[in-house]
Design a protein around this motif. Structure first.
Motif, PDB file in Angstrom:
ATOM      1  N   TYR A   1      -7.822  -0.564  10.465  1.00  0.00           N
ATOM      2  CA  TYR A   1      -8.084  -0.607   9.890  1.00  0.00           C
ATOM      3  C   TYR A   1      -6.687  -0.773   8.510  1.00  0.00           C
ATOM      4  O   TYR A   1      -5.532  -0.990  10.051  1.00  0.00           O
ATOM      5  CB  TYR A   1      -8.204   0.543   8.983  1.00  0.00           C
ATOM      6  CG  TYR A   1      -6.807   1.772   8.927  1.00  0.00           C
ATOM      7  CD1 TYR A   1      -6.106   1.909   7.510  1.00  0.00           C
ATOM      8  CD2 TYR A   1      -6.368   3.058  10.416  1.00  0.00           C
ATOM      9  CE1 TYR A   1      -4.752   2.984   7.632  1.00  0.00           C
ATOM     10  CE2 TYR A   1      -5.348   3.740   9.777  1.00  0.00           C
ATOM     11  CZ  TYR A   1      -4.819   3.457   8.505  1.00  0.00           C
ATOM     12  OH  TYR A   1      -3.499   4.435   8.682  1.00  0.00           O
ATOM     13  N   GLU A   2      -6.588  -1.378   8.105  1.00  0.00           N
ATOM     14  CA  GLU A   2      -5.305  -2.316   7.388  1.00  0.00           C
ATOM     15  C   GLU A   2      -4.803  -2.141   5.903  1.00  0.00           C
ATOM     16  O   GLU A   2      -6.181  -1.940   5.320  1.00  0.00           O
ATOM     17  CB  GLU A   2      -4.982  -3.668   7.308  1.00  0.00           C
ATOM     18  CG  GLU A   2      -4.558  -4.447   6.720  1.00  0.00           C
ATOM     19  CD  GLU A   2      -4.455  -5.920   7.248  1.00  0.00           C
ATOM     20  OE1 GLU A   2      -3.930  -6.231   6.374  1.00  0.00           O
ATOM     21  OE2 GLU A   2      -4.555  -6.549   8.308  1.00  0.00           O
ATOM     22  N   ILE A   3      -3.983  -1.309   5.681  1.00  0.00           N
ATOM     23  CA  ILE A   3      -3.735  -1.017   3.978  1.00  0.00           C
ATOM     24  C   ILE A   3      -3.255  -2.401   3.454  1.00  0.00           C
ATOM     25  O   ILE A   3      -2.235  -2.254   4.022  1.00  0.00           O
ATOM     26  CB  ILE A   3      -2.765   0.272   3.633  1.00  0.00           C
ATOM     27  CG1 ILE A   3      -3.988   1.576   4.438  1.00  0.00           C
ATOM     28  CG2 ILE A   3      -2.701   0.713   2.141  1.00  0.00           C
ATOM     29  CD1 ILE A   3      -3.527   2.649   4.221  1.00  0.00           C
ATOM     30  N   GLY A   4      -3.582  -3.047   2.674  1.00  0.00           N
ATOM     31  CA  GLY A   4      -2.469  -3.796   1.833  1.00  0.00           C
ATOM     32  C   GLY A   4      -2.209  -3.536   0.683  1.00  0.00           C
ATOM     33  O   GLY A   4      -3.246  -2.745  -0.149  1.00  0.00           O
ATOM     34  N   LYS A  18      -3.212   8.254   7.975  1.00  0.00           N
ATOM     35  CA  LYS A  18      -3.802   8.700   9.330  1.00  0.00           C
ATOM     36  C   LYS A  18      -5.110   8.258   9.473  1.00  0.00           C
ATOM     37  O   LYS A  18      -6.429   7.528   7.619  1.00  0.00           O
ATOM     38  CB  LYS A  18      -3.972   9.831   9.495  1.00  0.00           C
ATOM     39  CG  LYS A  18      -2.935  10.873   9.190  1.00  0.00           C
ATOM     40  CD  LYS A  18      -3.563  12.645   9.664  1.00  0.00           C
ATOM     41  CE  LYS A  18      -1.810  13.017   9.296  1.00  0.00           C
ATOM     42  NZ  LYS A  18      -1.947  14.436   8.923  1.00  0.00           N
ATOM     43  N   ALA A  19      -5.926   7.615  10.232  1.00  0.00           N
ATOM     44  CA  ALA A  19      -7.351   6.764  10.450  1.00  0.00           C
ATOM     45  C   ALA A  19      -8.177   7.690  11.833  1.00  0.00           C
ATOM     46  O   ALA A  19      -7.417   7.902  12.633  1.00  0.00           O
ATOM     47  CB  ALA A  19      -7.522   5.623  10.317  1.00  0.00           C
ATOM     48  N   THR A  20      -9.850   8.189  11.776  1.00  0.00           N
ATOM     49  CA  THR A  20     -10.360   8.088  12.859  1.00  0.00           C
ATOM     50  C   THR A  20     -11.574   7.134  12.203  1.00  0.00           C
ATOM     51  O   THR A  20     -11.451   6.464  11.245  1.00  0.00           O
ATOM     52  CB  THR A  20     -10.858   9.676  12.427  1.00  0.00           C
ATOM     53  OG1 THR A  20     -11.621   9.629  10.596  1.00  0.00           O
ATOM     54  CG2 THR A  20      -9.876  10.339  12.634  1.00  0.00           C
ATOM     55  N   ALA A  21     -12.622   7.113  12.889  1.00  0.00           N
ATOM     56  CA  ALA A  21     -13.148   6.225  13.354  1.00  0.00           C
ATOM     57  C   ALA A  21     -14.080   6.414  11.551  1.00  0.00           C
ATOM     58  O   ALA A  21     -14.945   5.403  11.503  1.00  0.00           O
ATOM     59  CB  ALA A  21     -14.390   6.342  14.246  1.00  0.00           C
ATOM     60  N   PHE A  27      -0.992   9.357   1.788  1.00  0.00           N
ATOM     61  CA  PHE A  27      -0.529   9.825   0.204  1.00  0.00           C
ATOM     62  C   PHE A  27       0.352   9.109  -0.696  1.00  0.00           C
ATOM     63  O   PHE A  27       0.755   7.807   0.542  1.00  0.00           O
ATOM     64  CB  PHE A  27       0.587  11.257   1.055  1.00  0.00           C
ATOM     65  CG  PHE A  27      -0.080  12.407   1.316  1.00  0.00           C
ATOM     66  CD1 PHE A  27      -0.148  13.342   0.447  1.00  0.00           C
ATOM     67  CD2 PHE A  27       0.069  12.400   1.999  1.00  0.00           C
ATOM     68  CE1 PHE A  27      -1.041  14.201   1.367  1.00  0.00           C
ATOM     69  CE2 PHE A  27      -0.435  13.294   3.313  1.00  0.00           C
ATOM     70  CZ  PHE A  27      -1.004  14.281   2.512  1.00  0.00           C
ATOM     71  N   VAL A  28       0.505   8.336  -1.264  1.00  0.00           N
ATOM     72  CA  VAL A  28       0.795   7.459  -1.944  1.00  0.00           C
ATOM     73  C   VAL A  28       2.025   8.531  -2.968  1.00  0.00           C
ATOM     74  O   VAL A  28       1.795   9.340  -4.002  1.00  0.00           O
ATOM     75  CB  VAL A  28      -0.303   6.973  -3.163  1.00  0.00           C
ATOM     76  CG1 VAL A  28       0.534   6.009  -4.339  1.00  0.00           C
ATOM     77  CG2 VAL A  28      -1.224   6.488  -2.203  1.00  0.00           C
ATOM     78  N   GLU A  29       3.114   7.633  -2.984  1.00  0.00           N
ATOM     79  CA  GLU A  29       4.711   7.736  -3.755  1.00  0.00           C
ATOM     80  C   GLU A  29       4.174   7.171  -5.075  1.00  0.00           C
ATOM     81  O   GLU A  29       4.805   6.096  -4.468  1.00  0.00           O
ATOM     82  CB  GLU A  29       5.753   8.443  -3.544  1.00  0.00           C
ATOM     83  CG  GLU A  29       4.987  10.162  -2.551  1.00  0.00           C
ATOM     84  CD  GLU A  29       6.509  10.340  -1.992  1.00  0.00           C
ATOM     85  OE1 GLU A  29       7.528  10.971  -2.579  1.00  0.00           O
ATOM     86  OE2 GLU A  29       6.260  10.155  -0.888  1.00  0.00           O
ATOM     87  N   GLY A  30       4.866   7.029  -6.499  1.00  0.00           N
ATOM     88  CA  GLY A  30       5.329   6.032  -7.023  1.00  0.00           C
ATOM     89  C   GLY A  30       5.315   6.504  -8.525  1.00  0.00           C
ATOM     90  O   GLY A  30       5.140   7.713  -9.212  1.00  0.00           O
TER      91      GLY A  30
END
Length: 85
Positions: A1-4, A18-21, A27-30
């Motif tokens: 997976y990829e996070i943009g 974390k990623a599984t199938a 977590f998002v901070e901001g």
């Protein structure tokens, strides 16, 4: 997976991903609204959880993209989880 990540007037960071199938979590901070695009399996349905609350089901497009909006609070950490259905 990829996070943009597309920032919409905010400073933020994504941590502890974390990623599984069948699941992606992080977590998002901001501060402010943030749009996060995940690259997952194309044309597949997922359930989205923000801060352990189900916010709905979404289906990826032909390219496997799924975009989530998160309203982040600088004083809190927002947990995001996306689970394949």
């Amino acid at each position: 997976y990829e996070i943009g990540v597309r920032l919409v007037g905010s400073e933020m960071c994504i941590r502890d991903s974390k990623a599984t199938a069948d699941e992606v979590s992080f977590f998002v901070e901001g501060l402010g609204q943030t749009q996060i695009t995940l690259e997952l399996t194309a044309e597949k349905e997922y359930e989205v959880f923000i801060s352990n609350r189900a916010v709905g089901k979404m289906k990826t497009n032909l390219g496997g993209k799924l975009t989530i909006s998160v309203d982040a609070d600088k004083e809190a950490v927002t947990h995001v989880k996306v689970v394949a259905i």
